[in-house]
Design a protein around this motif. Structure first.
Motif, PDB file in Angstrom:
ATOM      1  N   THR A 286       0.827  -1.206   0.000  1.00 36.71           N
ATOM      2  CA  THR A 286       0.000   0.000   0.000  1.00 36.71           C
ATOM      3  C   THR A 286       0.857   1.251   0.000  1.00 36.71           C
ATOM      4  N   ALA A 289       2.850   1.800  -3.403  1.00 41.15           N
ATOM      5  CA  ALA A 289       2.013   2.342  -4.470  1.00 41.15           C
ATOM      6  C   ALA A 289       1.658   3.804  -4.188  1.00 41.15           C
ATOM      7  N   LEU A 290       1.450   4.119  -2.914  1.00 39.60           N
ATOM      8  CA  LEU A 290       1.062   5.477  -2.534  1.00 39.60           C
ATOM      9  C   LEU A 290       2.160   6.483  -2.847  1.00 39.60           C
ATOM     10  N   GLU A 292       4.724   6.173  -4.851  1.00 38.15           N
ATOM     11  CA  GLU A 292       4.991   6.239  -6.295  1.00 38.15           C
ATOM     12  C   GLU A 292       3.975   7.134  -6.997  1.00 38.15           C
ATOM     13  N   GLU A 293       2.715   6.953  -6.663  1.00 36.97           N
ATOM     14  CA  GLU A 293       1.672   7.750  -7.306  1.00 36.97           C
ATOM     15  C   GLU A 293       1.779   9.222  -6.910  1.00 36.97           C
ATOM     16  N   ALA A 294       2.028   9.488  -5.622  1.00 38.97           N
ATOM     17  CA  ALA A 294       2.102  10.872  -5.156  1.00 38.97           C
ATOM     18  C   ALA A 294       3.282  11.611  -5.778  1.00 38.97           C
ATOM     19  N   ALA A 296       4.808  10.831  -8.564  1.00 37.19           N
ATOM     20  CA  ALA A 296       4.564  10.973 -10.006  1.00 37.19           C
ATOM     21  C   ALA A 296       3.633  12.149 -10.274  1.00 37.19           C
ATOM     22  N   ASP A 297       2.630  12.321  -9.419  1.00 37.27           N
ATOM     23  CA  ASP A 297       1.716  13.451  -9.579  1.00 37.27           C
ATOM     24  C   ASP A 297       2.431  14.782  -9.385  1.00 37.27           C
TER      25      ASP A 297
END
Length: 417
Positions: A286, A289-290, A292-294, A296-297
């Motif tokens: 969890t 993934a969190l 990485e996404e943050a 990337a944003d």
């Protein structure tokens, strides 16, 4: 019942019923909705001919349609009750609970005009259900004083050792080359200290505040229950704002045994802002993934994100440094933690349903203490329950006290004889 109701497939009513019974925006959340959906799906599968006995062909045997309300009568519900009771893997009270979900839907269908009669409640329909075993709330698990002491002592020792180990590594120097330490080793020590301090804080809150675990942590099925945040805790006043079972925010008391562990834990976490969860999940998948996404944003390239992750021993530490707020631990996660800690502490648990110290047992154990020490009125206020409900749930205490009074009276009479 109208012709439209007779021809309506059963499954077409499920979503509207669940929305009416659900919580939050659009009725999308809540434990009841989740559990009812599961049991209605099972009922629908059985009605269609799946999951029954070998000779069960379903309500629409010989047709290519789904079961409709025209297929229902009390004999159908009697057969379903017999089907549930025949599952030897289910306890009697579990069978009754599962049937109750389907029965509640049947009652709703009567109110909505799909059925003219509440078939599921008729005596002939419920006859195959196992009898209520008479289990009282007082029979449910409650942490004893000895169990509470063993568990809190274990988590306290574990947290103290982990925090001291981290402090020793931190005091050896800041530079990896100069001190001879690997910076990642110090980060691992910090992570272990954070984990142990979080677990200790969770245990003492469950043990001493009597807050329901669903009020404290995240419920994936109810968006309003996203877990307590640091901004909702006032350690100076000894209070914590929680979203109560009665669907409103309210203050819960933090007694002295809770304040110091929370204060030490917060100092160790040093959260970027007050919106951080007090009890974050530590699930690696969890958190990975969190972050990485943050990142990337925020415009970071994949190779930069990977470099940032390599610089941190755990993604939780990267989340703290980058102010990427993780989700709270879930109620199921808390149960997993308590299973692990109960075993590690060597606490003896003799209970029919739970072989570990379950979260609700902390609340019930605290209720026992309060009722015995201060009576039902004070206990009801602390437990956020009505006095009537507290008297019902802890009736075994009053029964025992009345028994003692009767014994004293008999001894006095016999002594004067």
């Amino acid at each position: 019942m109208t012709a439209r109701g007779e021809s309506t497939p059963l499954v077409e009513t499920f979503e509207r019923y669940l929305q009416d019974k659900g919580k939050g925006r659009g009725g999308e959340g809540g434990n009841y909705r989740r559990n009812a959906a599961r049991e209605l799906d099972r009922f629908a599968a059985w009605a269609a001919g799946d999951g029954g006995s070998d000779d069960w062909k379903g309500l629409a045997e010989g047709t290519d349609r789904d079961p409709t309300f025209a297929d229902l009568d009390e004999r159908v519900f009697r057969e379903y009750a017999r089907h549930l009771a025949g599952d030897r893997g289910l306890k009697g009270n579990t069978v009754r609970t599962y049937y109750a979900y389907v029965s509640a839907w049947c009652g709703w269908c009567v109110n909505e005009g799909y059925l003219a009669v509440h078939y599921a409640q008729r005596a002939s329909a419920t006859a195959p259900l196992p009898a209520d075993d008479g289990r009282k709330p007082g029979d449910q698990q409650a942490w004893s004083p000895e169990q509470r002491h063993e568990l809190t002592r274990h988590v306290d020792e574990r947290a103290r050792e982990a925090i001291e180990a981290f402090a020793d590594r931190r005091s050896d120097g800041d530079g990896g080359d100069e001190s001879g330490q690997d910076p990642l080793d110090r980060q691992r020590a910090r992570y272990e200290a954070l984990r142990a301090a979080r677990d200790r804080a969770l245990v003492v809150v469950l043990a001493y505040t009597a807050v329901r675990v669903g009020e404290l942590l995240r419920d994936p099925d109810d968006p309003r229950r996203r877990g307590v945040r640091w901004g909702e805790i006032d350690l100076d006043d000894g209070s914590m704002e929680v979203y109560r079972k009665k669907q409103q925010w309210d203050a819960a008391s933090l007694p002295d045994p809770v304040v110091a562990p929370l204060r030490n834990y917060r100092r160790l976490v040093d959260p970027p802002d007050d919106r951080w969860p007090v009890f974050p999940t530590l699930d690696r998948r969890t958190l990975g993934a969190l972050v990485e996404e943050a990142l990337a944003d925020r415009g970071h390239r994949p190779e930069d994100i990977e470099a940032h992750r390599d610089e941190h021993a755990r993604d939780l530490l990267l989340a703290l440094d980058a102010d990427v707020r993780p989700p709270s631990l879930t109620t199921d996660g808390a149960r997993s933690i308590l299973r692990r800690l109960t075993d590690a502490a060597g606490v003896s648990v003799d209970h029919a349903k739970h072989d570990y110290l379950a979260p609700h047992g902390g609340r019930r154990g605290m209720g026992e203490v309060l009722v015995r020490s201060f009576g039902y009125t004070v206990a009801a206020r602390y437990l956020d329950n009505s006095e009537e409900m507290v008297r019902e749930r802890y009736s075994h205490i009053e029964a025992g006290e009345l028994g003692d009074l009767a014994t004293d009276a008999l001894e006095e009479i016999d002594g004067n004889a």
